[in-house]
Write an enzyme that holds these catalytic residues in place. Structure first.
Site, PDB file in Angstrom:
ATOM      1  N   ARG A  47       0.837  -1.209   0.000  1.00 64.71           N
ATOM      2  CA  ARG A  47       0.000   0.000   0.000  1.00 64.71           C
ATOM      3  C   ARG A  47       0.868   1.253   0.000  1.00 64.71           C
ATOM      4  O   ARG A  47       0.485   2.279  -0.543  1.00 64.71           O
ATOM      5  CB  ARG A  47      -0.942  -0.019   1.227  1.00 64.71           C
ATOM      6  CG  ARG A  47      -1.750   1.255   1.398  1.00 64.71           C
ATOM      7  CD  ARG A  47      -2.930   1.059   2.344  1.00 64.71           C
ATOM      8  NE  ARG A  47      -2.575   0.458   3.612  1.00 64.71           N
ATOM      9  CZ  ARG A  47      -2.032   1.123   4.645  1.00 64.71           C
ATOM     10  NH1 ARG A  47      -1.783   2.404   4.549  1.00 64.71           N
ATOM     11  NH2 ARG A  47      -1.760   0.494   5.775  1.00 64.71           N
ATOM     12  N   TYR A  99     -15.890  16.907 -17.345  1.00 63.13           N
ATOM     13  CA  TYR A  99     -16.371  15.587 -16.943  1.00 63.13           C
ATOM     14  C   TYR A  99     -17.327  15.741 -15.764  1.00 63.13           C
ATOM     15  O   TYR A  99     -16.972  16.332 -14.731  1.00 63.13           O
ATOM     16  CB  TYR A  99     -15.195  14.687 -16.576  1.00 63.13           C
ATOM     17  CG  TYR A  99     -15.604  13.378 -15.952  1.00 63.13           C
ATOM     18  CD1 TYR A  99     -16.447  12.505 -16.635  1.00 63.13           C
ATOM     19  CD2 TYR A  99     -15.178  13.029 -14.680  1.00 63.13           C
ATOM     20  CE1 TYR A  99     -16.856  11.310 -16.055  1.00 63.13           C
ATOM     21  CE2 TYR A  99     -15.572  11.828 -14.095  1.00 63.13           C
ATOM     22  CZ  TYR A  99     -16.414  10.975 -14.792  1.00 63.13           C
ATOM     23  OH  TYR A  99     -16.812   9.796 -14.220  1.00 63.13           O
ATOM     24  N   ASP A 171      -6.715  18.515 -16.231  1.00 67.53           N
ATOM     25  CA  ASP A 171      -7.051  17.149 -16.621  1.00 67.53           C
ATOM     26  C   ASP A 171      -6.590  16.982 -18.061  1.00 67.53           C
ATOM     27  O   ASP A 171      -7.171  17.538 -18.989  1.00 67.53           O
ATOM     28  CB  ASP A 171      -8.565  16.943 -16.497  1.00 67.53           C
ATOM     29  CG  ASP A 171      -9.002  15.523 -16.836  1.00 67.53           C
ATOM     30  OD1 ASP A 171      -8.251  14.817 -17.533  1.00 67.53           O
ATOM     31  OD2 ASP A 171     -10.109  15.136 -16.432  1.00 67.53           O
ATOM     32  N   LYS A 196      -7.821   5.516 -19.659  1.00 70.15           N
ATOM     33  CA  LYS A 196      -8.116   5.899 -21.036  1.00 70.15           C
ATOM     34  C   LYS A 196      -6.923   5.654 -21.958  1.00 70.15           C
ATOM     35  O   LYS A 196      -6.513   4.521 -22.149  1.00 70.15           O
ATOM     36  CB  LYS A 196      -8.592   7.343 -21.068  1.00 70.15           C
ATOM     37  CG  LYS A 196      -9.684   7.666 -20.041  1.00 70.15           C
ATOM     38  CD  LYS A 196     -10.911   6.786 -20.158  1.00 70.15           C
ATOM     39  CE  LYS A 196     -12.103   7.265 -19.347  1.00 70.15           C
ATOM     40  NZ  LYS A 196     -11.928   7.296 -17.887  1.00 70.15           N
TER      41      LYS A 196
END
Length: 374
Positions: A47, A99, A171, A196
């Site tokens: 982690r 978005y 972004d 993406k």
């Protein structure tokens, strides 16, 4: 070095165990200490750190020209973590076309925590300046925007932001670092949904924040990644790193296909409007020519009529898959208003298209038959 070379060589890994050309996947959740109770490789618990994640973060930072990259389990996890770095009372400026998950995240969760936000047309610098408040901490940018592909002038906005000591975040999911480098244009942070184009095959979920420089902000994001646990799995990191290796060739061909589709659709009688920054008729064409090296592989089209006509077109298509998301090798089409819900500002006749690697002639033929009689 050029982006194509960087994408390959910084996504490589020297395997000291078996000299494998393709890097191994480190699935271990914990790491052995040596006789001095030290961690010889620097890893404690996955982690907090993992070789596959470190490799991915190094590749992302290199491609975007940043000093620090922090990878997450999704793009929304990256966005959420950034907002968690802010303090109650801070104000965020968002684009009016972005978005839909970004303002939803702020409205549904962070407003209750004390953050405030407002939307503005970031393509108009005077409106951005007029919207700045004393408590404005962040200008969140998305260019080209989702789904109307508005283009914001990153250099102009970052210059303005520095005047008011405001952090700028871009972004860069749609353009990718192959077509646009926001950090070089003055931005402080870049966000990616690595799901993406960076992953590129519609088979992995991921996100990232890339920082221009190491700072208290980047350290805060790293701390939240570790303590909050929104970290990508080793296999997810491996998949995104693999995708980065072919990003340049995929993006180049997909953008070329999108340019051809946009030019075809712009001249079609059944089409009201095409949103694509590679078209000279696009409102942001001149800005895109300055800050991008191509129009990208995303476009939106408004057909004549309304939602009924747009949905009917989708039904007639044979090569475009009706599905959410973007950036994979296959062409996807989506009626955004249906996805965004009743409060959407997206035109009801708008279809968002993620252009894939099929031959452009075949995609145009499919659109031709679907548009016939519309």
């Amino acid at each position: 070095m050029q982006p194509e070379t960087l994408a390959l060589h910084y996504a490589n890994y020297q395997d000291k165990n078996a000299a494998a050309v393709v890097p191994p996947i480190y699935l271990s959740t914990t790491y052995e200490r040596d006789e001095n109770y030290e961690l010889p490789a620097g890893y404690l618990y996955t982690r907090a750190g993992n070789p596959n994640r470190q490799q991915l973060e190094q590749a992302l930072a290199t491609l975007e020209g940043g000093q620090e990259a922090v990878a997450f389990a999704s793009g929304q996890a990256a966005t959420m973590t950034f907002f968690q770095c802010l303090k109650p009372g801070d104000h965020v400026l968002l684009p009016d076309d972005a978005y839909y998950g970004t303002p939803s995240l702020l409205q549904d969760f962070f407003v209750a925590w004390g953050l405030t936000f407002s939307k503005v047309d970031t393509t108009k610098i005077e409106e951005v300046e007029n919207a700045i408040r004393p408590e404005t901490k962040v200008i969140w940018l998305e260019t080209p925007s989702n789904p109307q592909l508005k283009v914001s002038d990153l250099a102009a906005i970052t210059t303005l932001a520095k005047k008011y000591n405001i952090i700028t975040v871009c972004d860069n999911t749609w353009a990718t670092p192959l077509l646009q480098r926001p950090l070089d244009l003055g931005c402080d942070v870049v966000m990616h949904s690595t799901t993406k184009y960076l992953g590129g095959h519609s088979d992995v979920l991921g996100g990232a924040l890339i920082f221009k420089s190491k700072s208290e902000l980047s350290e805060r994001a790293r701390q939240l990644q570790t303590l909050g646990g929104a970290a990508p799995s080793p296999f997810d990191c491996w998949l995104v790193t693999r995708g980065i290796k072919t990003l340049a060739v995929r993006m180049r061909q997909q953008a070329a296909n999108a340019q051809r589709l946009a030019e075809f659709l712009e001249g079609h009688a059944a089409v009201d409007k095409v949103h694509y920054p590679g078209l000279p008729t696009h409102a942001g064409y001149e800005v895109s020519q300055r800050q991008m090296t191509g129009g990208g592989a995303m476009l939106s089209v408004q057909v004549k009529g309304g939602a009924e006509e747009a949905l009917h077109l989708i039904k007639k298509l044979q090569l475009f898959t009706a599905a959410t998301s973007l950036g994979g090798v296959e062409s996807l089409i989506e009626h955004r208003a249906s996805v965004e819900g009743p409060d959407t500002l997206t035109p009801k006749n708008l279809l968002r298209i993620s252009v894939g690697l099929e031959h452009a002639d075949d995609l145009i033929d499919d659109l031709t038959q679907a548009l016939a009689g519309l």
